[in-house]
Enzyme design. Sequence first.
Site, PDB file in Angstrom:
ATOM      1  N   ASN A 178       0.798  -1.097   0.017  1.00  5.38           N
ATOM      2  CA  ASN A 178       0.027   0.046  -0.026  1.00  5.38           C
ATOM      3  C   ASN A 178       0.737   1.426  -0.093  1.00  5.38           C
ATOM      4  O   ASN A 178       0.304   2.309   0.120  1.00  5.38           O
ATOM      5  CB  ASN A 178      -0.955   0.073   1.177  1.00  5.38           C
ATOM      6  CG  ASN A 178      -1.759  -1.275   1.214  1.00  5.38           C
ATOM      7  OD1 ASN A 178      -1.516  -2.211   2.225  1.00  5.38           O
ATOM      8  ND2 ASN A 178      -2.665  -1.536   0.335  1.00  5.38           N
TER       9      ASN A 178
ATOM     10  N   ILE B 149       1.139   7.080  -0.094  1.00  8.52           N
ATOM     11  CA  ILE B 149       0.395   5.970   0.812  1.00  8.52           C
ATOM     12  C   ILE B 149      -0.935   5.724   0.372  1.00  8.52           C
ATOM     13  O   ILE B 149      -1.771   6.859   0.302  1.00  8.52           O
ATOM     14  CB  ILE B 149       0.219   6.409   2.188  1.00  8.52           C
ATOM     15  CG1 ILE B 149       1.910   6.697   2.556  1.00  8.52           C
ATOM     16  CG2 ILE B 149      -0.301   5.364   3.168  1.00  8.52           C
ATOM     17  CD1 ILE B 149       2.111   7.388   4.182  1.00  8.52           C
ATOM     18  N   CYS B 150      -1.626   4.609  -0.038  1.00  2.81           N
ATOM     19  CA  CYS B 150      -2.758   4.414  -0.262  1.00  2.81           C
ATOM     20  C   CYS B 150      -3.467   4.084   1.155  1.00  2.81           C
ATOM     21  O   CYS B 150      -3.333   2.931   1.686  1.00  2.81           O
ATOM     22  CB  CYS B 150      -2.782   3.190  -1.012  1.00  2.81           C
ATOM     23  SG  CYS B 150      -4.968   2.675  -1.516  1.00  2.81           S
ATOM     24  N   LEU B 151      -4.198   5.376   1.524  1.00  4.28           N
ATOM     25  CA  LEU B 151      -4.906   5.176   2.621  1.00  4.28           C
ATOM     26  C   LEU B 151      -6.234   5.858   2.884  1.00  4.28           C
ATOM     27  O   LEU B 151      -6.122   7.090   2.530  1.00  4.28           O
ATOM     28  CB  LEU B 151      -3.979   5.705   3.915  1.00  4.28           C
ATOM     29  CG  LEU B 151      -4.340   5.446   5.595  1.00  4.28           C
ATOM     30  CD1 LEU B 151      -4.439   3.814   5.866  1.00  4.28           C
ATOM     31  CD2 LEU B 151      -3.331   6.208   6.164  1.00  4.28           C
TER      32      LEU B 151
END
Length: 116
Positions: free
Chosen positions: A46, A53-55
């Site tokens: 992620n 950041i994939c959040l």
Amino acid sequence: MSLPKRIIRVGSPYEGGKFKLELFLPDDYPMVAPKVRFLTKIYHPNIDRLGRICLDVLKANWSPALQVRTILLSIQALLSSPNPDDPLANEVAEDWKNDEQNAIKTAKQWTETYAV
């Protein structure tokens, strides 16, 4: 800014690592989410090679009521539970799905190499 070693869950491949992050608060913060990225190289499905950041709390689920502390806790949780089904680093996610033990081993090696 860095994530202190003590907040990364015991048993995580990132345990013992000291990860530096860049935090940028835009002019319209808190109405707009801050920009956060890893400066320390990390092997995670992620987090891409540029440290992005994939959040969800940094994108669609952002709320002005959230604080920087909440973001750091969310990043901590992401380090404890990588999600290869919602990847930002597709190759890492494929490795994680196809051979999780080897991916964890690689993540530990990268932590020892880049985050100690």
